[in-house]
Scaffold this active site. Structure first.
Site, short mmCIF file in Angstrom:
data_model
loop_
_atom_site.label_atom_id
_atom_site.label_comp_id
_atom_site.label_asym_id
_atom_site.label_seq_id
_atom_site.Cartn_x
_atom_site.Cartn_y
_atom_site.Cartn_z
CB CYS A 75 23.88 17.08 -48.58
SG CYS A 75 23.02 18.63 -48.25
CG HIS A 79 26.10 13.06 -45.55
ND1 HIS A 79 26.50 12.49 -44.37
CD2 HIS A 79 26.11 14.40 -45.35
CE1 HIS A 79 26.75 13.46 -43.48
NE2 HIS A 79 26.53 14.62 -44.07
CB CYS A 111 25.80 20.05 -42.46
SG CYS A 111 26.49 18.44 -42.06
CB CYS A 174 2.63 18.56 -22.48
SG CYS A 174 3.58 20.05 -22.83
CB CYS A 177 -3.98 16.94 -23.27
SG CYS A 177 -5.22 18.21 -22.99
CG HIS A 178 -0.61 15.33 -25.46
ND1 HIS A 178 -1.44 15.03 -26.52
CD2 HIS A 178 -0.38 16.66 -25.51
CE1 HIS A 178 -1.69 16.16 -27.20
NE2 HIS A 178 -1.07 17.16 -26.60
NE ARG A 215 -0.30 19.73 -33.81
CZ ARG A 215 -0.90 20.32 -32.78
NH1 ARG A 215 -0.41 21.44 -32.26
NH2 ARG A 215 -2.00 19.80 -32.29
CB CYS A 219 0.70 22.45 -28.17
SG CYS A 219 -0.08 20.88 -28.59
#
Lengths: 258, 129
Positions: A75, A79, A111, A174, A177-178, A215, A219
């Site tokens: 990479c 870069h 990439c 969502c 709650c959030h 994550r 939920c």
């Protein structure tokens, strides 16, 4: 009495109608209310995240740094690390060549395929997590800012609709709650705003490092909905909505979260 | 039937099952993670459960404020009263979206569990003072 009946039936009718409606007409979390998930952690967890030597997320960052500079066509051969400073704060991003919305993980895999003649890494693979964590860390402290117009607009709308849609056996969206109840207690835990700015992160519940999509799968499973695939267009679109919703927050990866 | 009676009828539900409802079992269902786990969001003063949540209303003394039928309806599907409610439907399996395969066609609690729960909540009286 009979003239009341139609009204009564209308009044009672909602009981039989599904309320799986979307809250998509509801307002977004106001920008002035936005708070990083760090604000909802204990002081100890915040201190752990802030300590580069104690934060376990740096094991992935360091591995990512090695991977970034290794291989036949590294990479780093294209870069310079410092040219990527800030880049991660602008993802997900529509990519015209790919004809798709790409998050950081997808960008790295593009990439690999287009420029490095390497196969894409599986979504939750340690190497992909490490590379993502390293590239994200190069933008630490930068304000999250994503483009949601033009070709990104349909993805943004799709992601926003997902956010406001009730789902699962528990029939929760969502936003319920959030947006509506952040700061309240779910037993011992304080509900956060569901901000994405610390991901990928080390999650204490997992005892390991993981992606934002993993994550979000938790939920969805938590409301007893069938989770979507990590790396799917729908989760990447949701990630775009979340990044826009988090606009202005500092990128914190590698975060530590409950 | 008077209008007021109809209004009341739409605000409550008759028992879901013939069961010898046990308040003690209801209290266990309220607390147990693998049952109702209602303490995740609700508090009841004097209940033996640490870290009770505050997402939903405090249910201390709820039996003084609501009838058994009213409590039952709010557990079964509170969205019938308030379409925007965050309270999940505990006895509904239709009209839901993206339900995980393991829960298809199933309700969160059984009719019997809800009857035990209602029996316990109905015993909660407004604390003095």
């Amino acid at each position: 009495m009979t003239r009341w009946l139609p009204t009564l039936l209308l009044t009672l009718a909602p009981a039989a109608v599904a309320d799986t409606r979307s809250f998509v007409d509801r307002p977004d979390l106001p920008a002035e209310a936005v708070q990083s998930g760090s604000a909802f952690l204990t002081a100890e967890t915040r201190a752990l995240q802030a300590d580069d030597f104690a934060n376990p997320g740096y094991l992935w960052v360091e591995r990512g740094r090695e991977l970034f500079g290794s291989g036949e066509k590294a990479c780093s051969s294209c870069h310079q690390a410092d040219t990527l400073a800030g880049a991660a704060a602008h993802y997900p991003q529509y990519d015209a060549a790919a004809g798709a919305l790409l998050n950081l993980e997808a960008r790295i895999n593009r990439c690999r395929q287009s420029h490095q003649a390497l196969p894409p890494l599986a979504y939750e693979a340690e190497e992909l997590l490490a590379l993502t964590a390293y590239v994200a860390t190069l933008s630490q402290g930068q304000a999250i800012t994503v483009a949601i117009g033009g070709a990104a607009a349909p993805y943004f709308q799709q992601g926003r609709a997902y956010y406001f849609q009730r789902r699962g056996q528990l029939n929760l969206a969502c936003n319920q709650c959030h947006d509506d109840h952040w700061g309240k207690q779910l037993r011992g835990d304080t509900i956060s705003q569901g901000q994405p700015n610390a991901w990928p992160a080390y999650r204490l519940e997992w005892q390991t490092f993981g992606s934002l999509h993993r994550r979000i799968r938790d939920c969805d499973a938590g409301v007893r909905a069938e989770p979507q695939a990590s790396g799917s267009e729908i989760y990447t679109s949701l990630e775009l909505y979340l990044a826009w919703r988090a606009r202005g927050l500092s990128l914190e990866s590698p975060g530590i979260r409950r | 039937m008077l209008l007021s009676q109809l209004a009341q009828a739409s605000d409550s539900l008759p028992p879901l099952a013939q069961v010898d409802a046990s308040p003690a079992q209801g209290e266990r269902i309220f607390v147990a993670r693998e049952a109702g786990h209602c303490v995740l969001c609700h508090q009841v003063q004097g209940l033996d459960a640490p870290f009770q949540g505050n997402l939903g209303p405090d249910l201390s003394g709820v039996g003084s404020r609501l009838s058994a039928g009213q409590i039952r309806l709010r557990i079964v599907d509170a969205a019938r009263l308030n379409p925007d409610t965050i309270m999940p439907p505990y006895y509904r399996s239709e009209g839901l979206t993206q339900v995980a395969a393991a829960y298809h066609g199933r309700t969160v609690l059984s009719a019997e569990q809800i009857e035990h729960l209602v029996a316990w909540l109905a015993t909660l009286e407004q604390p003095d003072g």
